[in-house]
Motif scaffolding. Sequence first.
Motif, PDB file in Angstrom:
ATOM      1  N   VAL A 120     -28.496   0.771  -9.898  1.00  0.00           N
ATOM      2  CA  VAL A 120     -28.099  -0.655 -10.769  1.00  0.00           C
ATOM      3  C   VAL A 120     -26.601  -0.717  -9.223  1.00  0.00           C
ATOM      4  O   VAL A 120     -25.978  -0.313  -9.113  1.00  0.00           O
ATOM      5  CB  VAL A 120     -27.127   0.318 -11.932  1.00  0.00           C
ATOM      6  N   ASN A 121     -27.465  -2.321  -8.540  1.00  0.00           N
ATOM      7  CA  ASN A 121     -26.862  -2.718  -8.106  1.00  0.00           C
ATOM      8  C   ASN A 121     -25.217  -3.843  -8.349  1.00  0.00           C
ATOM      9  O   ASN A 121     -25.874  -4.703  -8.425  1.00  0.00           O
ATOM     10  CB  ASN A 121     -27.041  -3.088  -6.820  1.00  0.00           C
ATOM     11  N   ILE A 122     -24.122  -3.591  -8.294  1.00  0.00           N
ATOM     12  CA  ILE A 122     -23.482  -4.731  -8.387  1.00  0.00           C
ATOM     13  C   ILE A 122     -22.957  -4.878  -7.353  1.00  0.00           C
ATOM     14  O   ILE A 122     -22.216  -4.301  -5.972  1.00  0.00           O
ATOM     15  CB  ILE A 122     -22.166  -3.587  -9.351  1.00  0.00           C
ATOM     16  N   LEU A 123     -23.370  -6.300  -7.037  1.00  0.00           N
ATOM     17  CA  LEU A 123     -22.973  -6.754  -5.702  1.00  0.00           C
ATOM     18  C   LEU A 123     -21.901  -7.743  -6.055  1.00  0.00           C
ATOM     19  O   LEU A 123     -21.433  -8.370  -6.974  1.00  0.00           O
ATOM     20  CB  LEU A 123     -24.051  -7.781  -5.242  1.00  0.00           C
ATOM     21  N   ALA A 134     -16.328  -6.323 -10.936  1.00  0.00           N
ATOM     22  CA  ALA A 134     -16.873  -5.109 -10.540  1.00  0.00           C
ATOM     23  C   ALA A 134     -16.937  -3.836 -10.610  1.00  0.00           C
ATOM     24  O   ALA A 134     -17.070  -2.699 -11.172  1.00  0.00           O
ATOM     25  CB  ALA A 134     -17.101  -5.829  -8.898  1.00  0.00           C
ATOM     26  N   GLN A 135     -15.280  -4.380 -10.433  1.00  0.00           N
ATOM     27  CA  GLN A 135     -15.089  -2.455 -11.326  1.00  0.00           C
ATOM     28  C   GLN A 135     -14.838  -2.220 -12.253  1.00  0.00           C
ATOM     29  O   GLN A 135     -14.976  -0.938 -12.858  1.00  0.00           O
ATOM     30  CB  GLN A 135     -13.137  -2.409 -10.321  1.00  0.00           C
ATOM     31  N   ALA A 136     -14.258  -3.312 -13.514  1.00  0.00           N
ATOM     32  CA  ALA A 136     -14.205  -3.429 -14.717  1.00  0.00           C
ATOM     33  C   ALA A 136     -15.385  -2.564 -15.213  1.00  0.00           C
ATOM     34  O   ALA A 136     -15.539  -2.728 -16.152  1.00  0.00           O
ATOM     35  CB  ALA A 136     -13.276  -4.621 -14.994  1.00  0.00           C
ATOM     36  N   ALA A 137     -16.546  -3.601 -14.770  1.00  0.00           N
ATOM     37  CA  ALA A 137     -18.166  -3.366 -15.149  1.00  0.00           C
ATOM     38  C   ALA A 137     -19.131  -1.922 -14.586  1.00  0.00           C
ATOM     39  O   ALA A 137     -18.889  -1.350 -15.613  1.00  0.00           O
ATOM     40  CB  ALA A 137     -18.969  -4.319 -14.461  1.00  0.00           C
TER      41      ALA A 137
END
Lengths: 461, 461
Positions: A380-383, A395-398
């Motif tokens: 799972v890649n958060i960009l 992003a950090q919160a997700a």
Amino acid sequence: MYTELPATLVAELSLLLGTDGWRTDSTALDANAQDNSWRRQVPLAVALPCNREQVQAIVQACRAHRVALVARGAGTGTTGAAVPLQGSIVLSLARMNQILSIRPGDRCAVVEPGLLNGDLQQALAPHGLFWPPDPSSADICSIGGNLACNAGGPRAVKYGTSRDNVLGLVAVTGTGDLIRCGGAYTKDATGYDLTHLLVGSEGTLAIIVEATLKLTPVAVAQAGLRVLYRDADAAAQAVSRVMGQPVVPTRLEFMDARSLQLLRLNGADVPDAGAMLLIEADGDHDTLPYLLQGLANAAEGEGMLALDVAMEGAAREKLWAARKALSPALRSIAPGKINEDVVVPVSRIPALVSGVQALAAEFDLTIVTFGHAGNGNLHVNILYHPDDADENARAQAALPRIFALTLALEGTLSGEHGIGLAKRDFMAQAFTPETLMAMRAIKSALDPDGILNPGKVLPPR
Amino acid sequence: MYTELPATLVAELSLLLGTDGWRTDSTALDANAQDNSWRRQVPLAVALPCNREQVQAIVQACRAHRVALVARGAGTGTTGAAVPLQGSIVLSLARMNQILSIRPGDRCAVVEPGLLNGDLQQALAPHGLFWPPDPSSADICSIGGNLACNAGGPRAVKYGTSRDNVLGLVAVTGTGDLIRCGGAYTKDATGYDLTHLLVGSEGTLAIIVEATLKLTPVAVAQAGLRVLYRDADAAAQAVSRVMGQPVVPTRLEFMDARSLQLLRLNGADVPDAGAMLLIEADGDHDTLPYLLQGLANAAEGEGMLALDVAMEGAAREKLWAARKALSPALRSIAPGKINEDVVVPVSRIPALVSGVQALAAEFDLTIVTFGHAGNGNLHVNILYHPDDADENARAQAALPRIFALTLALEGTLSGEHGIGLAKRDFMAQAFTPETLMAMRAIKSALDPDGILNPGKVLPPR
């Protein structure tokens, strides 16, 4: 915590290891300060032992002075497991990189931990054998690092991870003792299974100095299927069907719609679809068509749009090139990437994929999901753009929400990257306090002074 | 050591468990006093919990009073692992025998430890799935016992042992804490691998109260080869060739000349030969002939006398009946039998077989060797008459020499039976003092007061 090493320790170790083996120059310190997590901390010194006796002496000296010691392979890990905390010595296994023996009759090889995975595979090829773990860094990562992190890769769905492919270990515990467990045999009910315990312990219990690896004969033929689906749910259902019939694929990779979009944006020849599976089998020329037919039958079903058979050679290469192009493609879209490797039961893949897309919408983020679906192990890649403070914060919160989703689906934090520093603080969500207490008790049993890679795997109390 | 249990403990546990769950009558005590090693010691009481909370309460109560607690499955083990020492309580898991769930889509089942292996297989059959471990006692042994001893069987050569077929465990440690590790997924790099550590620990580290088992789809077709050889060496060389090519047999059983003689003496239709291999493959109707051809090609070579293909049905049943008849046949020749299950690297099988025959000559004993050759796991059976004091003494004297031979060949004491009491005192030959020390440290970490199955696995200090 030391800011400078005790002079007696420096004297002892520099005498033991010589100028090539005891490095405090900035070149060596810089080269051993980070891994592929991009975390960074310069160590106080780098020790490069040549043999197990030197490893023992280093551990014993560090124990006497209560200096933290971080074992390091090739530094390709993604969790910070090889990144020292402040005041540490890095013990690099780069010079312990020999193949001690290849035993085709016993389907095993005995190697030192600093050997590169790619170099081992090259040496095995003339024997018609291979070692299954195939992380994307296979050419440049070390066997010791693979074992320390329980590295996997696409082939794990048929051939298992590092833990499944080690028969025995020689290691130095936190007391400086040399222990030997397992050996060149495939069945063992003799005492406690220290071998598999050390795999995945990220250098926090013992430092591996020799490994007996289980080898597998190379199949003479491989072939693949490229299957397109209407949506991720249809593809995920197909994964369950494929894993529920007797033909075990050698690779079973899932890519969501965003993965396919990214591939097309980068010029890859991939049709428009909601999701794609790459399914591969191996065997011999006689049996392979039947295996492929079994997999194709399972892949077919509600929501399938197209199924292409790519037999050996160029077509197959092209198929896998598309998969390998995905990670670089992510970097071209956004410079920041949080790449997690969560695992869920195969039947929960649909829920994971849809849950991740719901989080992408909630946090207004691009999240790309692909990976080793046969094992329920998805990347799972958060960009995000690190310079965009707001997007960075989202992003950090997700991230914790992705872990919470995974755990709610009865999954776990990591399938093949390990915990290191990156996921350490989520361990208390993944395990009960009693289970973490048992892990801490084992840590204390093998490393009573806590000198081996402190601060990794287990969360601070 | 207690000769009578403390009254407060009895009051607490009899209240907790009721009359069906707290048994001190001689019927219950006798039924829980021995295993298939024929060692015997009557416990002070038998506790039969119905759930994990009761297991926790029993462990906590025994810990408070420092009473030894011996977890017991179906009592089919051969090493005395389930036989209490004097002054112990037996914790029988016979009433915790439920299948909690079968999850075909995740290829796993969640079960309680007292479930019988045979009952599980029956429940799985409608789903086209099976759990690979197949000890000869499969119909009547328990899953918890299989896990505690890391049971194997002939199928392990392709499908692995109990340790290879468990994904997660819930267990109660010696502190009475409930721990949970692993789950319904096949890839895991999250913290220390407690799951595989507990497998094979014979109830000395924790008591398993729930297991998530990895299941495998049943192949639609099986077929076997019966191959006769001039001598054991030729057969053993063939084993190496078979294991060196890509088709993994589902079973690869070796029988020496004495095994064949015994079969014939008992009326079995087996030709005269120096040794025999039974080699089996599974697959589907299309692929099986090719797999069998690959195995036959490997089986052929110097010293082969005859190769018969026995396809599905009656011929195959007959082939395996001969193998299964062997153990009873041994009992008919001599009432005393020391049955060891040593393991050597596959390439050392010829040396093991010839070394055992040399010991048979030296000690003037009948020793029959057969077993799971694909794993290098041979059953070495010393036959003797217990009433013949001299022969009895020679049998007991030969045993340590068989272990010494095995260890000299880089093998180990047990492949699938475990250590228990029977091989405990040979552990110091199998492991270095430092390795045993690490095992003891782990024992202390999970069972600090040493109440769980004391005196088993690890030798007395």
